[in-house]
Design a protein around this motif. Structure first.
Motif, PDB file in Angstrom:
ATOM      1  N   GLY A 340       0.812  -1.213   0.000  1.00 53.56           N
ATOM      2  CA  GLY A 340       0.000   0.000   0.000  1.00 53.56           C
ATOM      3  C   GLY A 340       0.840   1.255   0.000  1.00 53.56           C
ATOM      4  N   PRO A 341       0.202   2.429  -0.107  1.00 52.10           N
ATOM      5  CA  PRO A 341       0.940   3.697  -0.072  1.00 52.10           C
ATOM      6  C   PRO A 341       1.574   3.908   1.299  1.00 52.10           C
ATOM      7  CG  PRO A 341      -1.433   4.084  -0.034  1.00 52.10           C
ATOM      8  CD  PRO A 341      -1.244   2.632  -0.301  1.00 52.10           C
ATOM      9  N   THR A 342       2.831   4.339   1.320  1.00 57.29           N
ATOM     10  CA  THR A 342       3.574   4.404   2.579  1.00 57.29           C
ATOM     11  C   THR A 342       4.223   5.767   2.789  1.00 57.29           C
ATOM     12  OG1 THR A 342       5.589   3.545   1.516  1.00 57.29           O
ATOM     13  CG2 THR A 342       4.075   1.937   2.514  1.00 57.29           C
ATOM     14  N   LEU A 343       4.637   5.982   4.039  1.00 59.22           N
ATOM     15  CA  LEU A 343       5.392   7.148   4.455  1.00 59.22           C
ATOM     16  C   LEU A 343       6.712   6.635   5.029  1.00 59.22           C
ATOM     17  CD1 LEU A 343       6.015  10.037   5.429  1.00 59.22           C
ATOM     18  CD2 LEU A 343       4.455   9.636   7.346  1.00 59.22           C
ATOM     19  N   GLU A 344       7.820   7.030   4.430  1.00 61.36           N
ATOM     20  CA  GLU A 344       9.136   6.503   4.807  1.00 61.36           C
ATOM     21  C   GLU A 344       9.948   7.550   5.569  1.00 61.36           C
ATOM     22  OE1 GLU A 344      13.123   5.604   2.301  1.00 61.36           O
ATOM     23  OE2 GLU A 344      11.351   4.448   1.676  1.00 61.36           O
ATOM     24  N   ILE A 345      10.535   7.128   6.703  1.00 66.11           N
ATOM     25  CA  ILE A 345      11.342   8.009   7.546  1.00 66.11           C
ATOM     26  C   ILE A 345      12.659   7.311   7.855  1.00 66.11           C
ATOM     27  CG2 ILE A 345      11.489   9.152   9.801  1.00 66.11           C
ATOM     28  CD1 ILE A 345       8.439   9.312   9.803  1.00 66.11           C
ATOM     29  N   THR A 375      10.249   9.609  17.719  1.00 59.93           N
ATOM     30  CA  THR A 375      10.712  10.990  17.662  1.00 59.93           C
ATOM     31  C   THR A 375      12.102  11.022  17.044  1.00 59.93           C
ATOM     32  OG1 THR A 375      11.754  10.954  19.850  1.00 59.93           O
ATOM     33  CG2 THR A 375       9.434  11.612  19.748  1.00 59.93           C
ATOM     34  N   GLY A 376      12.443  12.156  16.458  1.00 60.16           N
ATOM     35  CA  GLY A 376      13.762  12.334  15.859  1.00 60.16           C
ATOM     36  C   GLY A 376      14.012  13.803  15.636  1.00 60.16           C
ATOM     37  N   LYS A 377      15.116  14.128  15.008  1.00 63.09           N
ATOM     38  CA  LYS A 377      15.430  15.535  14.762  1.00 63.09           C
ATOM     39  C   LYS A 377      14.409  16.187  13.831  1.00 63.09           C
ATOM     40  CE  LYS A 377      18.763  13.915  11.312  1.00 63.09           C
ATOM     41  NZ  LYS A 377      20.204  13.878  10.929  1.00 63.09           N
ATOM     42  N   TRP A 378      13.673  15.343  13.118  1.00 60.85           N
ATOM     43  CA  TRP A 378      12.657  15.824  12.178  1.00 60.85           C
ATOM     44  C   TRP A 378      11.312  16.109  12.838  1.00 60.85           C
ATOM     45  CZ3 TRP A 378       9.201  12.050  13.015  1.00 60.85           C
ATOM     46  CH2 TRP A 378       9.702  10.794  13.383  1.00 60.85           C
ATOM     47  N   GLY A 379      11.037  15.527  14.032  1.00 59.22           N
ATOM     48  CA  GLY A 379       9.754  15.732  14.688  1.00 59.22           C
ATOM     49  C   GLY A 379       9.253  14.489  15.393  1.00 59.22           C
ATOM     50  N   ARG A 380       7.957  14.221  15.253  1.00 63.32           N
ATOM     51  CA  ARG A 380       7.323  13.129  16.001  1.00 63.32           C
ATOM     52  C   ARG A 380       6.198  12.524  15.174  1.00 63.32           C
ATOM     53  NH1 ARG A 380       2.909  13.174  19.700  1.00 63.32           N
ATOM     54  NH2 ARG A 380       3.037  11.543  21.301  1.00 63.32           N
ATOM     55  N   ILE A 381       6.019  11.193  15.300  1.00 67.05           N
ATOM     56  CA  ILE A 381       4.904  10.509  14.647  1.00 67.05           C
ATOM     57  C   ILE A 381       4.439   9.362  15.521  1.00 67.05           C
ATOM     58  CG2 ILE A 381       6.380   8.937  13.311  1.00 67.05           C
ATOM     59  CD1 ILE A 381       4.304   9.136  11.026  1.00 67.05           C
ATOM     60  N   THR A 382       3.135   9.121  15.521  1.00 63.11           N
ATOM     61  CA  THR A 382       2.569   7.986  16.240  1.00 63.11           C
ATOM     62  C   THR A 382       1.655   7.203  15.300  1.00 63.11           C
ATOM     63  OG1 THR A 382       0.646   9.258  17.008  1.00 63.11           O
ATOM     64  CG2 THR A 382       2.586   9.228  18.437  1.00 63.11           C
ATOM     65  N   THR A 383       1.479   5.921  15.605  1.00 63.90           N
ATOM     66  CA  THR A 383       0.537   5.105  14.837  1.00 63.90           C
ATOM     67  C   THR A 383      -0.062   4.028  15.724  1.00 63.90           C
ATOM     68  OG1 THR A 383       0.205   3.707  12.890  1.00 63.90           O
ATOM     69  CG2 THR A 383       2.316   3.491  14.033  1.00 63.90           C
ATOM     70  N   THR A 384      -1.309   3.727  15.474  1.00 66.96           N
ATOM     71  CA  THR A 384      -1.967   2.589  16.115  1.00 66.96           C
ATOM     72  C   THR A 384      -2.416   1.575  15.074  1.00 66.96           C
ATOM     73  OG1 THR A 384      -4.092   3.771  16.081  1.00 66.96           O
ATOM     74  CG2 THR A 384      -2.762   3.944  18.085  1.00 66.96           C
ATOM     75  N   THR A 385      -2.096   1.846  13.805  1.00 66.57           N
ATOM     76  CA  THR A 385      -2.473   0.919  12.734  1.00 66.57           C
ATOM     77  C   THR A 385      -1.306   0.065  12.271  1.00 66.57           C
ATOM     78  OG1 THR A 385      -2.050   2.616  11.055  1.00 66.57           O
ATOM     79  CG2 THR A 385      -4.298   2.444  11.897  1.00 66.57           C
ATOM     80  N   GLY A 386      -0.086   0.446  12.660  1.00 63.38           N
ATOM     81  CA  GLY A 386       1.065  -0.386  12.322  1.00 63.38           C
ATOM     82  C   GLY A 386       2.166   0.379  11.614  1.00 63.38           C
ATOM     83  N   ALA A 387       3.387  -0.062  11.844  1.00 66.68           N
ATOM     84  CA  ALA A 387       4.575   0.461  11.161  1.00 66.68           C
ATOM     85  C   ALA A 387       5.552  -0.690  11.036  1.00 66.68           C
ATOM     86  CB  ALA A 387       5.190   1.616  11.947  1.00 66.68           C
ATOM     87  N   ARG A 403       0.178  10.285   7.888  1.00 71.21           N
ATOM     88  CA  ARG A 403       0.630  11.675   7.765  1.00 71.21           C
ATOM     89  C   ARG A 403      -0.118  12.571   8.736  1.00 71.21           C
ATOM     90  NH1 ARG A 403      -0.661  13.527   2.084  1.00 71.21           N
ATOM     91  NH2 ARG A 403      -2.233  11.877   2.284  1.00 71.21           N
ATOM     92  N   ALA A 404      -1.375  12.197   9.020  1.00 70.33           N
ATOM     93  CA  ALA A 404      -2.189  12.998   9.935  1.00 70.33           C
ATOM     94  C   ALA A 404      -1.623  12.993  11.353  1.00 70.33           C
ATOM     95  CB  ALA A 404      -3.627  12.469   9.943  1.00 70.33           C
ATOM     96  N   ASN A 405      -0.785  12.011  11.672  1.00 70.93           N
ATOM     97  CA  ASN A 405      -0.218  11.888  13.020  1.00 70.93           C
ATOM     98  C   ASN A 405       1.239  12.345  13.071  1.00 70.93           C
ATOM     99  OD1 ASN A 405      -2.642  10.619  13.847  1.00 70.93           O
ATOM    100  ND2 ASN A 405      -1.893   8.672  13.064  1.00 70.93           N
ATOM    101  N   LEU A 406       1.686  13.030  12.022  1.00 60.39           N
ATOM    102  CA  LEU A 406       3.072  13.483  11.928  1.00 60.39           C
ATOM    103  C   LEU A 406       3.177  14.960  12.296  1.00 60.39           C
ATOM    104  CD1 LEU A 406       6.053  13.105  10.965  1.00 60.39           C
ATOM    105  CD2 LEU A 406       5.242  13.672   8.654  1.00 60.39           C
TER     106      LEU A 406
END
Length: 431
Positions: A340-345, A375-387, A403-406
């Motif tokens: 699926g479509p992803t967000l890579e960090i 968390t990182g130098k770029w900011g913060r992200i959380t997920t409850t659906t999986g990573a 992205r909504a949680n970034l």
């Protein structure tokens, strides 16, 4: 809410005369309203860990276990510490220091460096009101704070083979044999069986020995430490650990959690056979080898034959059913986080906490985490659906919907990824 989250009700005067009873009642109400972490309870927890460390006197690892400690409420990030931070965020409140941790600090049971201090951090909700489990947890985490100094730098290789049918089957048989050994006076056969099941598993998976050793000499030693100093007699500690092995949650993933079970079991058995084993045990040592060397000779044990003594047939049937269900979970994670479509960090410099009992191995795609905060130098992200973490441990991959949680720090932006709908987090171009 000043005072680190302690709410003090305002006294509103309708004229210049104050009713003494009203004033006393208001003050009593103010003192009854507590902080997210009751300060008296936090002080007792600190005292408990300090006393345990003093009782140990460096016997286990040649160094005091107790040191700088942060107790943190994960919801409000309210923190109580036993020493001050160097940045002055925490303010003195009697014998403790209180304040609120910034969003950049991941709240977890771990060792962490923040504001110039290397801390033992513990989430307040995980601390039991009962002394024995409280000591076990707190001193487990205290070991992590000193482990580099005593020659056991953290290592945490994933053990994907422990999510396979054969990997789990032989590991669970090993635990059953260890449980018998812990509660038996004549434990030679059970020890031989545990070592045979361990050798059988490692023969099936060539990388298993080094990967398992890495986690056992990290989390296994930490859990052993907390278990030894939990405050019960040696025999009761062995019996309790045996019962924990018998009652292990079979729904758990052992990929990053197995050492919490095997570590204390082997450590306690080594204490019986060779009380000085820690003096020669090093980062490259293996629990199984150390126990075998301490118990010579051992009976011959054929793992395929001896499995019957530990309910091997029924266990195999149950694990086959679990394996079919796990394949469905893997398919779900791959559909969400690979296809699926992803967000890579980038994983470089990232800090994150996770549940080690819930990981899902995804083969060449790495490891799945059902929930994650990063968390990182770029900011913060959380997920409850999986990573997922990729197999090379170089990048973290989320669903594009997260992205909504970034929350991005200044100087970072999202750009389109290689596929339509994908995103990659990168430094923003300077104008």
């Amino acid at each position: 809410m000043e005072g680190g989250g302690q709410i003090v009700p305002s006294l509103i005067a309708t004229d210049k005369r104050y009713d003494p009873l009203m004033l006393i009642g208001a003050l009593l109400l103010a003192t009854a309203i507590s902080t997210p972490i009751p300060l008296d309870a936090a002080r007792r927890a600190f005292d408990d860990a300090r006393i345990v460390s003093e009782e140990d006197g460096g016997r286990l690892w040649g160094k005091a276990l107790y040191g700088p400690m942060l107790l943190v409420d994960p919801v409000t990030r309210y923190a109580v510490a036993n020493v001050a931070d160097q940045g002055g965020v925490l303010k003195a409140k009697g014998t403790v220091f209180i304040g609120t941790l910034p969003p950049s600090v991941v709240v977890a049971n771990t060792a962490t460096t923040w504001n110039g201090v290397h801390w033992t951090m513990i989430m307040w909700g995980s601390i039991s009101e009962r002394s024995v489990p409280r000591r076990r947890l707190m001193l487990h985490e205290c070991f992590h704070r000193i482990q580099d100094e005593v020659g056991f730098p953290a290592g945490a290789n994933d053990n994907a083979h422990l999510d396979s049918l054969d990997g789990r089957y032989w590991f669970l048989l090993e635990l059953r044999a260890l449980a018998v050994a812990l509660r038996s006076e004549d434990r030679k056969q059970a020890v031989a069986d545990a070592l045979a099941f361990r050798a059988k598993r490692r023969a099936l998976f060539p990388a298993a020995a080094s990967n398992e050793r890495s986690l056992e000499n990290n989390e296994g030693l930490a859990e052993y430490t907390g278990t030894v100093v939990r405050g019960t007699g040696d025999e009761e500690t062995r019996l309790s650990t045996s019962r924990r092995l018998d009652a292990i949650d079979r729904g758990s993933s052992f990929v990053r959690s197995f050492a919490y079970s095997s570590g204390p079991a082997y450590g306690l058995l080594l204490d019986v056979e060779n009380p000085n084993w820690r003096k020669t045990y090093k980062i490259g040592s293996d629990f199984g080898d150390a126990l075998r060397d301490s118990r010579t000779p051992l009976p011959v044990s054929d793992p395929d034959v001896r499995a019957a003594a530990y309910g091997g047939a029924a266990l195999r049937t149950e694990e086959e059913k679990r394996d079919r269900e796990q394949r469905e979970r893997v398919a779900h994670f791959r559909a969400l986080l690979v296809d699926g479509p992803t967000l890579e960090i980038s994983a470089d410099g990232a800090n994150f906490g996770f549940d080690p009992y819930a990981l899902v191995p995804l083969g060449d795609a790495g490891t799945g985490y059902p929930s994650l905060e990063v968390t990182g130098k770029w900011g913060r992200i959380t997920t409850t659906t999986g990573a997922r973490m990729d197999a090379e441990h170089t990048k973290l991959v989320f669903s594009a919907a997260d992205r909504a949680n970034l929350t991005l720090n200044e100087g970072w932006t999202l750009q389109p990824g290689a596929r339509k709908g994908d995103f990659v987090l990168v430094p923003a171009k300077k104008r």
